[in-house]
Structure formats: structure tokens, C-alpha cells
Design a protein around this motif. Structure first.
Motif, PDB file in Angstrom:
ATOM      1  N   ILE A  75      17.339 -10.018  -1.311  1.00  0.00           N
ATOM      2  CA  ILE A  75      17.369  -9.979  -2.780  1.00  0.00           C
ATOM      3  C   ILE A  75      16.495 -11.084  -3.362  1.00  0.00           C
ATOM      4  CG2 ILE A  75      18.844 -10.240  -4.804  1.00  0.00           C
ATOM      5  CD1 ILE A  75      21.104  -8.955  -3.183  1.00  0.00           C
ATOM      6  N   LEU A  76      16.573 -12.296  -2.793  1.00  0.00           N
ATOM      7  CA  LEU A  76      15.730 -13.400  -3.266  1.00  0.00           C
ATOM      8  C   LEU A  76      14.252 -13.107  -3.034  1.00  0.00           C
ATOM      9  CD1 LEU A  76      17.764 -16.543  -2.089  1.00  0.00           C
ATOM     10  CD2 LEU A  76      17.452 -15.720  -4.434  1.00  0.00           C
ATOM     11  N   MET A  77      13.918 -12.558  -1.881  1.00  0.00           N
ATOM     12  CA  MET A  77      12.522 -12.257  -1.553  1.00  0.00           C
ATOM     13  C   MET A  77      11.909 -11.259  -2.522  1.00  0.00           C
ATOM     14  SD  MET A  77      12.656 -11.989   2.628  1.00  0.00           S
ATOM     15  CE  MET A  77      10.981 -11.359   2.702  1.00  0.00           C
ATOM     16  N   SER A  78      12.728 -10.376  -3.069  1.00  0.00           N
ATOM     17  CA  SER A  78      12.192  -9.347  -3.961  1.00  0.00           C
ATOM     18  C   SER A  78      11.639  -9.917  -5.258  1.00  0.00           C
ATOM     19  CB  SER A  78      13.276  -8.312  -4.276  1.00  0.00           C
ATOM     20  OG  SER A  78      14.315  -8.879  -5.049  1.00  0.00           O
ATOM     21  N   PHE A  79      11.941 -11.179  -5.552  1.00  0.00           N
ATOM     22  CA  PHE A  79      11.435 -11.815  -6.769  1.00  0.00           C
ATOM     23  C   PHE A  79      10.283 -12.782  -6.486  1.00  0.00           C
ATOM     24  CE2 PHE A  79      15.895 -10.807  -7.693  1.00  0.00           C
ATOM     25  CZ  PHE A  79      15.728 -10.032  -8.834  1.00  0.00           C
ATOM     26  N   PHE A  80       9.752 -12.735  -5.262  1.00  0.00           N
ATOM     27  CA  PHE A  80       8.669 -13.630  -4.874  1.00  0.00           C
ATOM     28  C   PHE A  80       7.519 -12.843  -4.253  1.00  0.00           C
ATOM     29  CE2 PHE A  80      12.312 -16.374  -5.106  1.00  0.00           C
ATOM     30  CZ  PHE A  80      11.821 -17.619  -5.485  1.00  0.00           C
ATOM     31  N   LYS A  81       6.356 -13.448  -4.278  1.00  0.00           N
ATOM     32  CA  LYS A  81       5.215 -12.909  -3.542  1.00  0.00           C
ATOM     33  C   LYS A  81       5.158 -13.643  -2.203  1.00  0.00           C
ATOM     34  CE  LYS A  81       0.224 -12.202  -3.626  1.00  0.00           C
ATOM     35  NZ  LYS A  81      -1.054 -12.415  -4.368  1.00  0.00           N
ATOM     36  N   ILE A  82       5.271 -12.907  -1.118  1.00  0.00           N
ATOM     37  CA  ILE A  82       5.368 -13.503   0.218  1.00  0.00           C
ATOM     38  C   ILE A  82       4.424 -12.758   1.148  1.00  0.00           C
ATOM     39  CG2 ILE A  82       6.936 -14.137   2.086  1.00  0.00           C
ATOM     40  CD1 ILE A  82       9.247 -13.655   0.047  1.00  0.00           C
ATOM     41  N   GLU A  83       3.571 -13.482   1.805  1.00  0.00           N
ATOM     42  CA  GLU A  83       2.609 -12.822   2.692  1.00  0.00           C
ATOM     43  C   GLU A  83       3.263 -12.387   3.993  1.00  0.00           C
ATOM     44  OE1 GLU A  83      -1.690 -13.608   4.907  1.00  0.00           O
ATOM     45  OE2 GLU A  83      -0.928 -15.017   3.417  1.00  0.00           O
ATOM     46  N   GLY A  84       3.955 -13.288   4.650  1.00  0.00           N
ATOM     47  CA  GLY A  84       4.600 -12.970   5.922  1.00  0.00           C
ATOM     48  C   GLY A  84       6.106 -12.979   5.778  1.00  0.00           C
ATOM     49  N   ILE A  85       6.772 -12.040   6.418  1.00  0.00           N
ATOM     50  CA  ILE A  85       8.211 -11.920   6.247  1.00  0.00           C
ATOM     51  C   ILE A  85       8.958 -13.125   6.810  1.00  0.00           C
ATOM     52  CG2 ILE A  85       8.570 -10.687   8.429  1.00  0.00           C
ATOM     53  CD1 ILE A  85      10.643  -8.973   6.937  1.00  0.00           C
ATOM     54  N   THR A  86       8.367 -13.843   7.744  1.00  0.00           N
ATOM     55  CA  THR A  86       9.015 -15.016   8.335  1.00  0.00           C
ATOM     56  C   THR A  86       8.553 -16.327   7.706  1.00  0.00           C
ATOM     57  OG1 THR A  86       7.330 -15.100  10.078  1.00  0.00           O
ATOM     58  CG2 THR A  86       9.334 -13.844  10.547  1.00  0.00           C
ATOM     59  N   GLY A  97       1.207  -4.492   6.501  1.00  0.00           N
ATOM     60  CA  GLY A  97      -0.169  -4.221   6.111  1.00  0.00           C
ATOM     61  C   GLY A  97      -0.753  -2.983   6.735  1.00  0.00           C
ATOM     62  N   ALA A  98       0.095  -1.999   7.058  1.00  0.00           N
ATOM     63  CA  ALA A  98      -0.383  -0.769   7.695  1.00  0.00           C
ATOM     64  C   ALA A  98      -0.898   0.199   6.644  1.00  0.00           C
ATOM     65  CB  ALA A  98       0.746  -0.107   8.491  1.00  0.00           C
ATOM     66  N   GLY A  99      -1.876   1.000   7.009  1.00  0.00           N
ATOM     67  CA  GLY A  99      -2.403   2.012   6.104  1.00  0.00           C
ATOM     68  C   GLY A  99      -3.625   1.535   5.349  1.00  0.00           C
ATOM     69  N   ASN A 100      -4.500   2.472   5.029  1.00  0.00           N
ATOM     70  CA  ASN A 100      -5.730   2.127   4.314  1.00  0.00           C
ATOM     71  C   ASN A 100      -5.493   1.781   2.856  1.00  0.00           C
ATOM     72  OD1 ASN A 100      -7.239   2.645   6.638  1.00  0.00           O
ATOM     73  ND2 ASN A 100      -7.396   4.834   6.173  1.00  0.00           N
ATOM     74  N   SER A 101      -4.339   2.213   2.313  1.00  0.00           N
ATOM     75  CA  SER A 101      -4.062   1.981   0.898  1.00  0.00           C
ATOM     76  C   SER A 101      -3.524   0.580   0.621  1.00  0.00           C
ATOM     77  CB  SER A 101      -3.052   3.017   0.380  1.00  0.00           C
ATOM     78  OG  SER A 101      -1.843   2.915   1.096  1.00  0.00           O
ATOM     79  N   VAL A 102      -3.244  -0.188   1.655  1.00  0.00           N
ATOM     80  CA  VAL A 102      -2.708  -1.536   1.486  1.00  0.00           C
ATOM     81  C   VAL A 102      -3.799  -2.551   1.812  1.00  0.00           C
ATOM     82  CG1 VAL A 102      -0.968  -3.183   2.251  1.00  0.00           C
ATOM     83  CG2 VAL A 102      -0.386  -0.767   2.066  1.00  0.00           C
ATOM     84  N   THR A 103      -4.195  -3.316   0.803  1.00  0.00           N
ATOM     85  CA  THR A 103      -5.263  -4.307   0.989  1.00  0.00           C
ATOM     86  C   THR A 103      -4.725  -5.684   1.345  1.00  0.00           C
ATOM     87  OG1 THR A 103      -5.238  -4.738  -1.400  1.00  0.00           O
ATOM     88  CG2 THR A 103      -6.791  -3.072  -0.585  1.00  0.00           C
ATOM     89  N   GLU A 104      -3.443  -5.933   1.021  1.00  0.00           N
ATOM     90  CA  GLU A 104      -2.831  -7.214   1.356  1.00  0.00           C
ATOM     91  C   GLU A 104      -1.343  -7.016   1.634  1.00  0.00           C
ATOM     92  OE1 GLU A 104      -2.871 -10.015  -1.783  1.00  0.00           O
ATOM     93  OE2 GLU A 104      -2.114  -8.626  -3.291  1.00  0.00           O
ATOM     94  N   ARG A 105      -0.817  -7.872   2.484  1.00  0.00           N
ATOM     95  CA  ARG A 105       0.602  -7.793   2.798  1.00  0.00           C
ATOM     96  C   ARG A 105       1.403  -8.524   1.737  1.00  0.00           C
ATOM     97  NH1 ARG A 105       1.870  -9.584   8.751  1.00  0.00           N
ATOM     98  NH2 ARG A 105       0.776 -11.444   8.027  1.00  0.00           N
ATOM     99  N   ASN A 106       2.527  -7.950   1.362  1.00  0.00           N
ATOM    100  CA  ASN A 106       3.425  -8.598   0.413  1.00  0.00           C
ATOM    101  C   ASN A 106       4.855  -8.222   0.780  1.00  0.00           C
ATOM    102  OD1 ASN A 106       4.854  -9.681  -1.704  1.00  0.00           O
ATOM    103  ND2 ASN A 106       3.461  -8.957  -3.287  1.00  0.00           N
ATOM    104  N   SER A 107       5.487  -9.097   1.532  1.00  0.00           N
ATOM    105  CA  SER A 107       6.854  -8.819   1.961  1.00  0.00           C
ATOM    106  C   SER A 107       7.827  -8.822   0.791  1.00  0.00           C
ATOM    107  CB  SER A 107       7.292  -9.870   2.991  1.00  0.00           C
ATOM    108  OG  SER A 107       6.478  -9.807   4.150  1.00  0.00           O
ATOM    109  N   GLY A 108       7.446  -9.457  -0.314  1.00  0.00           N
ATOM    110  CA  GLY A 108       8.294  -9.435  -1.504  1.00  0.00           C
ATOM    111  C   GLY A 108       8.432  -8.032  -2.059  1.00  0.00           C
ATOM    112  N   ILE A 109       7.328  -7.287  -2.072  1.00  0.00           N
ATOM    113  CA  ILE A 109       7.391  -5.893  -2.528  1.00  0.00           C
ATOM    114  C   ILE A 109       8.212  -5.065  -1.551  1.00  0.00           C
ATOM    115  CG2 ILE A 109       6.014  -3.807  -2.896  1.00  0.00           C
ATOM    116  CD1 ILE A 109       3.869  -5.479  -4.111  1.00  0.00           C
ATOM    117  N   GLY A 110       8.042  -5.339  -0.251  1.00  0.00           N
ATOM    118  CA  GLY A 110       8.855  -4.638   0.734  1.00  0.00           C
ATOM    119  C   GLY A 110      10.335  -4.894   0.526  1.00  0.00           C
TER     120      GLY A 110
END
Length: 301
Positions: free
Chosen positions: A31-42, A259-272
Motif C-alpha cells: 500500500i505504501l509503495m503504491s504512492f511512490f515511484k520506485i525503480e526496483g521492488i527491493t 520491465g517486460a514488454g515493448n510498451s514499458v520504457t521504464e520500470r516502476n514498482s510503485g505502479i505495480g
């Protein structure tokens, strides 16, 4: 008394610690992560960038995510009707006085013990095959050449092919839940209904269905949970991660985190994480609706 309290604490502490570490902490962190921009899940919290509700707004404005939610809604609704109808039908049959009911129960449940990968491969290679598939041969034997020529794995039919294959593997699980509910109903109700002149359909409508409200609630809730976690089948039915016919929110979550798929240009674990929170809210809403619409407090066994 003090000894009893001590023993209670000793036995409850491991369970409480496991609950906090395995369930409570991941929920709060997600829940906290969903309000942040985070590149790596760890990544540690020091690397998180606060974004407020921007992740949720971005999801609402992303076409691919809306398509994935629409696919999930179709899987839940259309698939739910197919699975629940067949599961209830088979449950009524195997709880009747037919012979070899244990055999039929095992055969219907069999797809649930087969790996999803193996099951999907069977449908892709032996059922939907455009050259020697079971469906093609079946329609050809009936002289329905127009139906035999349907390419089930093309872009126009892929979603329905995926849905039918998935439903095939889920009927047995929900059938057993329905069957357990039917077997709990006392035979006295059916004997009394027979003496009053009720036929089999009348008994099913006025006795079996009302007394299965709680079982329906359980089945719908479990179907919602499994539908939300729809992932493996999407990946197996399409080599393209962002295929609009097979993508589901779980696949989109995977794309955002790894970051899988051609439609994703950057990883964002917050969106995940935001996707995960939204899916959890959907399940809670379904659970709440089931509890209010399928109440059985006025029923007695």
C-alpha cells in the motif's frame, strides 16, 4: 492460570510472528509503495520518490491497463457464468443416485491436478490446432466446414479460446464445493417435497438453490480471487506480453515491475503496487456484495 497464560503466549507467538511477516507487513508495504515511484521492488525506502496518487491517475489514463481490466471483467463475468453453471450441473448429477459417481467426480476434477502449462499446451497443440485439432475434426465430422475453418488462435478468437480453456480447468474445483453443499442438505426436505408433489426441477428450485446461498457466496469469492490472479494462461496463449487479447492486470503488473514488454520504457514498482492494491479492492468489493446479496440467515437446515 498464570501457567495457562504463559502456554497460550508461547504457542501463539510463532503464529503471530508468521502472520505479521508473511501477511501484514507485505500488505502495508505494498500500500505504501503504491504512492511512490520506485525503480526496483527491493529498493530501500531511501530511494523511493513520493508521487501521491499519480500512480493511480496514470493507470486510469493508460489504455493498455484499461484493456487489461476489461479483459479481467470479461473473464470474471462470462467465465463465471460458464464455470458456475457447469459446476452446479455436474454437482447435482454426481450427488444424485447415478452409478460410478466417484469415477465421474474424479474425472471432472482431474484437470485441476494437471499443471496449467501442460493443460494449456494440450489446448494449443491438440484442441485448437488448425491442422489436426479436436475442434476442427469434430466440426468436419458433423459436416460443419464453416465452423471447422475457424482459426481459434487468431486475434479475433484468441480471447474466447483462452477463456474456454481456462474454464475447462476450473469447473471441477467449484463442482466439489457445490457438491459438498448439496450433500449437507438433509434428505428429509426432498422426501417432504416429493410427498407434496414437487418434481425434480421444483425440488432443485425451491430447496437446493435457496440452501446453497452460502456455497454460492464461497464459490463466487473464490472465483474472484483466482480470476484476479490470472497470469499463466495469458502468457501461454500469447508470445507477446502486451497482447490486447490476452493481457490481464497481473500481466501488466509484471510488466511494470520487471520491465517486460515493448510498451514499458521504464520500470516502476510503485505502479505495480498500485495495480495490486486496485485488484485487492475489487476482490473486497465482490466479497462485500456477495455477503449482502447472498444472505442465508433466514434459512435453516
Amino acid at each position: 492460570m498464570k501457567k495457562n497464560k504463559g502456554m497460550i503466549i508461547v504457542f501463539m507467538t510463532p503464529a503471530l510472528v508468521m502472520f505479521v511477516l508473511v501477511f501484514l507487513y507485505p500488505i502495508i508495504r505494498t500500500i505504501l509503495m503504491s504512492f511512490f515511484k520506485i525503480e526496483g521492488i527491493t529498493d530501500p525506502m531511501s530511494k523511493w520518490t513520493f508521487s501521491g496518487i499519480d500512480n493511480y491517475v496514470k493507470l486510469a489514463n493508460t489504455t493498455l491497463f484499461r484493456i487489461s481490466m476489461w479483459n479481467l471483467a470479461r473473464i470474471w463475468f462470462i467465465g463465471g457464468i460458464i464455470v458456475m453453471s457447469l459446476a452446479l450441473l455436474f454437482a447435482v448429477i454426481i450427488t444424485s443416485s447415478i452409478r460410478f459417481k466417484s469415477f465421474f467426480r474424479a474425472m471432472i476434477y482431474l484437470p485441476n491436478i494437471v499443471s496449467a502449462v501442460a493443460l494449456a499446451t494440450m489446448w494449443l497443440q491438440y484442441v485448437y490446432s488448425p491442422k489436426y485439432g479436436l475442434i476442427k475434426n469434430f466440426f468436419q465430422a458433423l459436416g460443419l466446414d464453416s465452423l471447422a475453418r475457424i482459426q481459434w488462435l487468431d486475434n479475433d478468437h484468441k480471447f474466447m479460446a483462452l477463456l474456454l480453456a481456462y474454464c475447462f480447468g476450473m469447473v471441477g474445483y467449484h463442482m466439489l464445493i457445490f457438491a459438498s453443499g448439496i450433500e449437507r442438505i438433509s434428505d428429509d426436505y426432498f422426501e417432504a417435497a416429493t410427498l407434496d408433489g414437487a418434481n425434480k426441477f421444483g425440488q432443485f428450485r425451491y430447496i437446493t438453490l435457496p440452501l446453497l446461498k452460502g456455497v454460492f457466496r464461497t464459490n463466487v469469492t473464490m472465483w474472484s480471487v483466482t480470476s484476479v490472479g490470472f497470469f499463466v494462461w495469458s502468457q501461454l496463449f500469447s508470445t507477446v506480453t502486451a497482447d490486447t487479447q490476452t493481457i490481464t492486470p497481473m500481466v501488466y503488473l509484471y510488466m511494470q515491475i520487471f520491465g517486460a514488454g515493448n510498451s514499458v520504457t521504464e520500470r516502476n514498482s510503485g505502479i505495480g503496487a498500485a495495480v495490486g492494491v486496485m485488484l485487492s479492492v475489487c476482490v473486497v468489493i465482490v466479497f462485500w456484495l456477495c455477503n449482502h446479496l447472498l444472505q442465508d440467515k433466514d434459512l435453516e437446515f
